[in-house]
Motif scaffolding. Structure first.
Motif, PDB file in Angstrom:
ATOM      1  N   VAL A  11      32.721  33.198  45.718  1.00 27.50           N
ATOM      2  CA  VAL A  11      32.527  31.880  45.119  1.00 27.50           C
ATOM      3  C   VAL A  11      33.577  30.929  45.681  1.00 27.50           C
ATOM      4  O   VAL A  11      34.683  31.354  46.038  1.00 27.50           O
ATOM      5  N   GLN A  12      33.225  29.668  45.752  1.00 24.62           N
ATOM      6  CA  GLN A  12      34.183  28.668  46.208  1.00 24.62           C
ATOM      7  C   GLN A  12      35.151  28.300  45.100  1.00 24.62           C
ATOM      8  O   GLN A  12      34.832  28.412  43.912  1.00 24.62           O
ATOM      9  N   ALA A  13      36.318  27.862  45.492  1.00 25.67           N
ATOM     10  CA  ALA A  13      37.308  27.405  44.518  1.00 25.67           C
ATOM     11  C   ALA A  13      36.695  26.322  43.646  1.00 25.67           C
ATOM     12  O   ALA A  13      35.984  25.439  44.144  1.00 25.67           O
ATOM     13  N   GLY A  14      36.965  26.429  42.344  1.00 30.68           N
ATOM     14  CA  GLY A  14      36.388  25.499  41.390  1.00 30.68           C
ATOM     15  C   GLY A  14      35.091  25.978  40.785  1.00 30.68           C
ATOM     16  O   GLY A  14      34.606  25.411  39.800  1.00 30.68           O
ATOM     17  N   GLY A  15      34.537  27.037  41.345  1.00 29.39           N
ATOM     18  CA  GLY A  15      33.280  27.573  40.862  1.00 29.39           C
ATOM     19  C   GLY A  15      33.460  28.520  39.690  1.00 29.39           C
ATOM     20  O   GLY A  15      34.567  28.695  39.166  1.00 29.39           O
ATOM     21  N   SER A  16      32.338  29.147  39.299  1.00 25.75           N
ATOM     22  CA  SER A  16      32.328  30.033  38.137  1.00 25.75           C
ATOM     23  C   SER A  16      31.630  31.347  38.447  1.00 25.75           C
ATOM     24  O   SER A  16      30.751  31.404  39.313  1.00 25.75           O
ATOM     25  N   LEU A  17      32.029  32.376  37.722  1.00 26.32           N
ATOM     26  CA  LEU A  17      31.367  33.677  37.756  1.00 26.32           C
ATOM     27  C   LEU A  17      31.430  34.272  36.358  1.00 26.32           C
ATOM     28  O   LEU A  17      32.355  33.972  35.598  1.00 26.32           O
ATOM     29  N   ARG A  18      30.476  35.132  36.040  1.00 26.93           N
ATOM     30  CA  ARG A  18      30.535  35.870  34.791  1.00 26.93           C
ATOM     31  C   ARG A  18      30.468  37.365  35.093  1.00 26.93           C
ATOM     32  O   ARG A  18      29.502  37.830  35.694  1.00 26.93           O
ATOM     33  N   LEU A  19      31.485  38.067  34.684  1.00 28.11           N
ATOM     34  CA  LEU A  19      31.518  39.515  34.843  1.00 28.11           C
ATOM     35  C   LEU A  19      30.979  40.177  33.579  1.00 28.11           C
ATOM     36  O   LEU A  19      31.147  39.658  32.472  1.00 28.11           O
ATOM     37  N   SER A  20      30.343  41.317  33.757  1.00 28.41           N
ATOM     38  CA  SER A  20      29.832  42.096  32.639  1.00 28.41           C
ATOM     39  C   SER A  20      30.381  43.514  32.706  1.00 28.41           C
ATOM     40  O   SER A  20      30.634  44.036  33.800  1.00 28.41           O
ATOM     41  N   LYS A  64      44.502  31.293  30.950  1.00 31.47           N
ATOM     42  CA  LYS A  64      44.239  30.580  29.699  1.00 31.47           C
ATOM     43  C   LYS A  64      43.583  29.231  29.983  1.00 31.47           C
ATOM     44  O   LYS A  64      44.004  28.495  30.863  1.00 31.47           O
ATOM     45  N   GLY A  65      42.532  28.953  29.216  1.00 34.55           N
ATOM     46  CA  GLY A  65      41.813  27.695  29.383  1.00 34.55           C
ATOM     47  C   GLY A  65      40.747  27.742  30.457  1.00 34.55           C
ATOM     48  O   GLY A  65      39.939  26.812  30.565  1.00 34.55           O
ATOM     49  N   ARG A  66      40.734  28.800  31.269  1.00 32.28           N
ATOM     50  CA  ARG A  66      39.738  28.912  32.339  1.00 32.28           C
ATOM     51  C   ARG A  66      38.799  30.096  32.124  1.00 32.28           C
ATOM     52  O   ARG A  66      37.623  30.027  32.472  1.00 32.28           O
ATOM     53  N   PHE A  67      39.313  31.188  31.579  1.00 28.94           N
ATOM     54  CA  PHE A  67      38.524  32.400  31.369  1.00 28.94           C
ATOM     55  C   PHE A  67      38.253  32.590  29.889  1.00 28.94           C
ATOM     56  O   PHE A  67      39.086  32.235  29.036  1.00 28.94           O
ATOM     57  N   THR A  68      37.094  33.177  29.590  1.00 28.58           N
ATOM     58  CA  THR A  68      36.739  33.494  28.212  1.00 28.58           C
ATOM     59  C   THR A  68      36.189  34.907  28.140  1.00 28.58           C
ATOM     60  O   THR A  68      35.244  35.241  28.851  1.00 28.58           O
ATOM     61  N   ILE A  69      36.800  35.719  27.284  1.00 26.55           N
ATOM     62  CA  ILE A  69      36.321  37.089  27.084  1.00 26.55           C
ATOM     63  C   ILE A  69      35.462  37.113  25.820  1.00 26.55           C
ATOM     64  O   ILE A  69      35.761  36.423  24.834  1.00 26.55           O
ATOM     65  N   ASN A  83      35.813  30.314  34.845  1.00 22.96           N
ATOM     66  CA  ASN A  83      35.554  28.965  35.317  1.00 22.96           C
ATOM     67  C   ASN A  83      36.760  28.438  36.093  1.00 22.96           C
ATOM     68  O   ASN A  83      37.853  28.984  35.998  1.00 22.96           O
ATOM     69  N   SER A  84      36.537  27.371  36.831  1.00 23.61           N
ATOM     70  CA  SER A  84      37.615  26.738  37.609  1.00 23.61           C
ATOM     71  C   SER A  84      38.387  27.766  38.419  1.00 23.61           C
ATOM     72  O   SER A  84      39.623  27.804  38.404  1.00 23.61           O
ATOM     73  N   LEU A  85      37.652  28.603  39.115  1.00 22.67           N
ATOM     74  CA  LEU A  85      38.279  29.692  39.853  1.00 22.67           C
ATOM     75  C   LEU A  85      39.170  29.173  40.970  1.00 22.67           C
ATOM     76  O   LEU A  85      38.883  28.143  41.599  1.00 22.67           O
ATOM     77  N   LYS A  86      40.263  29.901  41.180  1.00 23.76           N
ATOM     78  CA  LYS A  86      41.249  29.568  42.202  1.00 23.76           C
ATOM     79  C   LYS A  86      41.348  30.723  43.194  1.00 23.76           C
ATOM     80  O   LYS A  86      40.974  31.854  42.883  1.00 23.76           O
ATOM     81  N   SER A  87      41.881  30.440  44.371  1.00 22.37           N
ATOM     82  CA  SER A  87      42.013  31.496  45.383  1.00 22.37           C
ATOM     83  C   SER A  87      42.870  32.646  44.862  1.00 22.37           C
ATOM     84  O   SER A  87      42.634  33.814  45.212  1.00 22.37           O
ATOM     85  N   GLU A  88      43.836  32.328  44.013  1.00 27.51           N
ATOM     86  CA  GLU A  88      44.704  33.385  43.476  1.00 27.51           C
ATOM     87  C   GLU A  88      44.006  34.279  42.459  1.00 27.51           C
ATOM     88  O   GLU A  88      44.586  35.262  42.000  1.00 27.51           O
ATOM     89  N   VAL A 120      35.949  40.175  43.191  1.00 31.45           N
ATOM     90  CA  VAL A 120      35.794  38.724  43.085  1.00 31.45           C
ATOM     91  C   VAL A 120      36.591  38.094  44.218  1.00 31.45           C
ATOM     92  O   VAL A 120      37.801  38.325  44.334  1.00 31.45           O
ATOM     93  N   THR A 121      35.909  37.321  45.042  1.00 29.12           N
ATOM     94  CA  THR A 121      36.565  36.634  46.145  1.00 29.12           C
ATOM     95  C   THR A 121      36.359  35.136  45.986  1.00 29.12           C
ATOM     96  O   THR A 121      35.221  34.671  45.908  1.00 29.12           O
ATOM     97  N   VAL A 122      37.463  34.394  45.923  1.00 23.56           N
ATOM     98  CA  VAL A 122      37.403  32.945  45.765  1.00 23.56           C
ATOM     99  C   VAL A 122      37.890  32.310  47.056  1.00 23.56           C
ATOM    100  O   VAL A 122      39.036  32.511  47.465  1.00 23.56           O
ATOM    101  N   SER A 123      37.009  31.571  47.692  1.00 25.55           N
ATOM    102  CA  SER A 123      37.364  30.929  48.953  1.00 25.55           C
ATOM    103  C   SER A 123      37.876  29.513  48.695  1.00 25.55           C
ATOM    104  O   SER A 123      37.334  28.787  47.862  1.00 25.55           O
TER     105      SER A 123
END
Length: 124
Positions: A11-20, A64-69, A83-88, A120-123
């Motif tokens: 996913v690109q930086a700033g994008g979202s993913l949902r893990l299950s 905090k503020g970006r991920f929700t479990i 959400n708001s994924l970062k390269s880190e 998870v790879t964030v570009s």
């Protein structure tokens, strides 16, 4: 108890993913579930945790503020909305389950069951 993690990807930086994380059964001993992650050359660290009974949660400061479990008891499934994924955030994400309840376990050695991990790879 078997745990199956899924949902990783590129996913690109700033994008979202949902893990299950699907559990093979609702074991009475599985009181807390969590997501850990391990980046290349780094240790495995906790990202978020949830109390299976009361939905109390814990988040690492970095997410905090970006991920929700969350969890769906009827489906024996846990989720991590990122959400708001970062390269880190790039890492292998593992789900885990613990017999411990309180305080919420934060160390990997306190967890009894592990899933196989999803990348998870964030570009940037």
């Amino acid at each position: 108890v078997q745990l199956q993690a899924s949902g990783g990807g590129l996913v690109q930086a700033g994008g979202s993913l949902r893990l299950s994380c699907a559990a093979s059964e609702r074991a009475s001993s599985m009181n807390t579930m969590a997501w850990f992650r391990q980046a290349p050359g780094k240790e495995r660290d906790i990202v978020a945790a949830i109390d299976w009974s009361d939905s109390d949660t814990y988040y690492a400061e970095s997410v905090k503020g970006r991920f929700t479990i969350s969890r769906d008891s009827a489906k024996n499934t846990m989720y991590l909305q990122m959400n708001s994924l970062k390269s880190e955030d790039t890492a292998i994400y593992y789900c885990a389950a613990s017999k411990r309840l309180w305080p919420i376990p934060l160390k990997q050695e306190e967890y009894d069951y592990w899933g196989q991990g999803t990348l998870v790879t964030v570009s940037s």
